[in-house]
Design a protein around this motif. Structure first.
Motif, short mmCIF file in Angstrom:
data_model
loop_
_atom_site.label_atom_id
_atom_site.label_comp_id
_atom_site.label_asym_id
_atom_site.label_seq_id
_atom_site.Cartn_x
_atom_site.Cartn_y
_atom_site.Cartn_z
N ASN A 187 4.50 45.68 -24.56
CA ASN A 187 4.44 45.75 -23.09
C ASN A 187 3.06 45.42 -22.54
OD1 ASN A 187 7.15 46.51 -22.80
ND2 ASN A 187 6.66 48.68 -23.15
N GLY A 188 2.16 45.03 -23.42
CA GLY A 188 0.84 44.59 -22.98
C GLY A 188 -0.18 45.69 -22.80
N SER A 189 0.13 46.93 -23.20
CA SER A 189 -0.83 48.03 -23.10
C SER A 189 -1.44 48.32 -24.47
CB SER A 189 -0.16 49.30 -22.55
OG SER A 189 0.91 49.69 -23.40
N ILE A 190 -2.57 49.02 -24.45
CA ILE A 190 -3.27 49.32 -25.70
C ILE A 190 -2.95 50.75 -26.12
CG2 ILE A 190 -5.53 49.52 -26.81
CD1 ILE A 190 -6.59 47.52 -24.80
N PRO A 191 -2.28 50.94 -27.26
CA PRO A 191 -1.90 52.29 -27.70
C PRO A 191 -3.08 53.08 -28.24
CG PRO A 191 -1.24 50.68 -29.34
CD PRO A 191 -1.80 49.91 -28.16
N PHE A 192 -3.20 54.34 -27.84
CA PHE A 192 -4.21 55.26 -28.34
C PHE A 192 -5.64 54.76 -28.14
CE2 PHE A 192 -0.54 55.66 -31.42
CZ PHE A 192 0.01 56.77 -30.81
N GLY A 193 -5.84 53.82 -27.21
CA GLY A 193 -7.17 53.29 -26.97
C GLY A 193 -7.73 52.47 -28.12
N ILE A 194 -6.85 51.90 -28.94
CA ILE A 194 -7.28 51.14 -30.12
C ILE A 194 -7.67 49.73 -29.70
CG2 ILE A 194 -6.61 50.35 -32.42
CD1 ILE A 194 -4.45 52.50 -32.39
N ASP A 195 -8.69 49.21 -30.34
CA ASP A 195 -9.05 47.81 -30.12
C ASP A 195 -7.90 46.93 -30.62
OD1 ASP A 195 -10.39 45.16 -31.41
OD2 ASP A 195 -11.51 45.84 -29.64
N PRO A 196 -7.49 45.93 -29.84
CA PRO A 196 -6.33 45.10 -30.23
C PRO A 196 -6.43 44.53 -31.64
CG PRO A 196 -6.97 44.62 -27.98
CD PRO A 196 -8.01 45.56 -28.51
N SER A 197 -7.65 44.18 -32.06
CA SER A 197 -7.80 43.60 -33.41
C SER A 197 -7.65 44.65 -34.51
CB SER A 197 -9.18 42.94 -33.53
OG SER A 197 -10.22 43.89 -33.35
N SER A 198 -7.68 45.92 -34.10
CA SER A 198 -7.60 47.00 -35.10
C SER A 198 -6.21 47.61 -35.20
CB SER A 198 -8.61 48.11 -34.75
OG SER A 198 -9.93 47.61 -34.71
N ILE A 199 -5.26 47.11 -34.38
CA ILE A 199 -3.92 47.70 -34.38
C ILE A 199 -3.25 47.57 -35.74
CG2 ILE A 199 -1.59 47.46 -33.44
CD1 ILE A 199 -2.83 46.76 -30.76
N GLY A 200 -3.33 46.37 -36.33
CA GLY A 200 -2.71 46.15 -37.65
C GLY A 200 -3.27 47.06 -38.72
N PRO A 201 -4.62 47.07 -38.92
CA PRO A 201 -5.20 47.96 -39.93
C PRO A 201 -4.91 49.44 -39.66
CG PRO A 201 -6.78 46.27 -39.32
CD PRO A 201 -5.62 46.13 -38.38
N PHE A 202 -4.91 49.85 -38.39
CA PHE A 202 -4.63 51.25 -38.04
C PHE A 202 -3.21 51.63 -38.46
CE2 PHE A 202 -2.93 54.36 -34.97
CZ PHE A 202 -3.81 55.40 -35.17
N MET A 203 -2.25 50.76 -38.13
CA MET A 203 -0.86 51.03 -38.50
C MET A 203 -0.69 51.03 -40.01
SD MET A 203 2.01 51.81 -37.22
CE MET A 203 3.07 52.51 -38.46
#
Length: 295
Positions: A187-203
């Motif tokens: 939906n175009g929002s940033i979950p948990f205030g995570i940097d977009p480039s860090s979403i994959g490694p975080f998950m």
């Protein structure tokens, strides 16, 4: 050979000697649960323990075998031979169970390492159905182990309860995290205030933690099953579900094209794990109900 009579004889002799079940177990080199199962008539002492058991409790071997004091030696000898044959068959079944328990652990470890670590370690690209096959093999082997030991599957202890709770919480946590992150990102929002480039490694880290915790739980559960005569319980299946859900989610991340496509894949993979777990539960319930009906 009457296991109930033998159990009663052992219990009476133990009480007469003022031994607790733990003390008798220590003298014989077995667990107090093993002694308890003898006295309840659920199992028979190993033939190799009969001499030591007889000496410890001031009984004769033939009395332990037949469960009757002053039984004729000839009848006792026949029962000893019969007991030895029965235990030989049981030892073979135990060896088969040992081998079977290696299969699910191997499947889980290889699948998790490939999906959450090096995606090309075992399979080619997009190996989704290979992981599903490994999951099916894991559930089948654990179900076989479950029914290969006819001890009570309801006699659970504190660790069993904790392991079921922990595996359930990590399972739900990884599912909710994956869905929240994917839906918010789509939906175009940033979950948990995570940097977009860090979403994959975080998950991926969440999935790795969930996988690792449940693999450790499964190993401990299998160890306690072997060493402490604990029953296979539903916590095993929850841990397996968590392991393969994280495996399939990790595989989905490695092969993601679009967020919309990934959401569709998450739905399919969640359904696959849910169905496999549900079928295992239903099958066990049906078989146990049938056994109780005929008993």
């Amino acid at each position: 050979m009457d296991k109930m009579k033998t159990g009663t004889l052992i219990k009476e002799a133990r009480i007469k000697k003022n031994y607790t079940q733990s003390e008798l177990g220590d003298l014989l080199g077995v667990s107090n649960k093993a002694v308890s199962r003898w006295e309840k008539g659920e199992s028979f002492p190993d033939v190799g323990l009969l001499e030591n058991l007889a000496t410890t409790l001031d009984l004769r071997i033939q009395e332990i075998v037949t469960g009757i004091k002053d039984e004729h030696d000839e009848a006792a000898l026949i029962e000893i031979v019969r007991a030895a044959k029965l235990q030989q068959r049981e030892n073979k079944r135990k060896n088969i169970r040992h081998c079977l328990q290696i299969v699910p652990l191997l499947c889980c470890i290889l699948s998790g390492f490939s999906a959450l670590g090096n995606n090309s370690f075992i399979f080619d690209s997009k190996p989704t159905w290979e992981y599903v096959l490994f999951m099916v093999i894991t559930f089948i082997t654990v179900v076989i182990v479950y029914f290969s030991n006819q001890q009570s599957h309801d006699n659970l202890n504190k660790f069993s309860t904790i392991s079921k709770l922990l595996s359930t919480l990590t399972l739900l946590g990884s599912v909710l995290s994956a869905w929240i992150i994917m839906l918010k990102t789509a939906n175009g929002s940033i979950p948990f205030g995570i940097d977009p480039s860090s979403i994959g490694p975080f998950m991926n880290n969440i999935l790795v933690i969930t996988f690792t915790v449940n693999l450790i739980l499964l190993i401990i559960q299998m160890y306690r099953y072997e060493k402490h005569d604990e029953a296979v319980h539903w916590g095993w299946f929850i841990s397996i579900a968590a392991i393969y859900l994280t495996t399939l989610y990790g595989d989905c991340m490695h092969n993601m094209n679009t967020f919309q496509g990934m959401i569709k894949d998450l739905i399919i993979r969640t359904a696959i794990v849910t169905i496999a777990t549900g079928i295992s539960k239903i099958f066990i319930s049906i078989v146990r109900a049938s056994n109780n009906h005929f008993l």
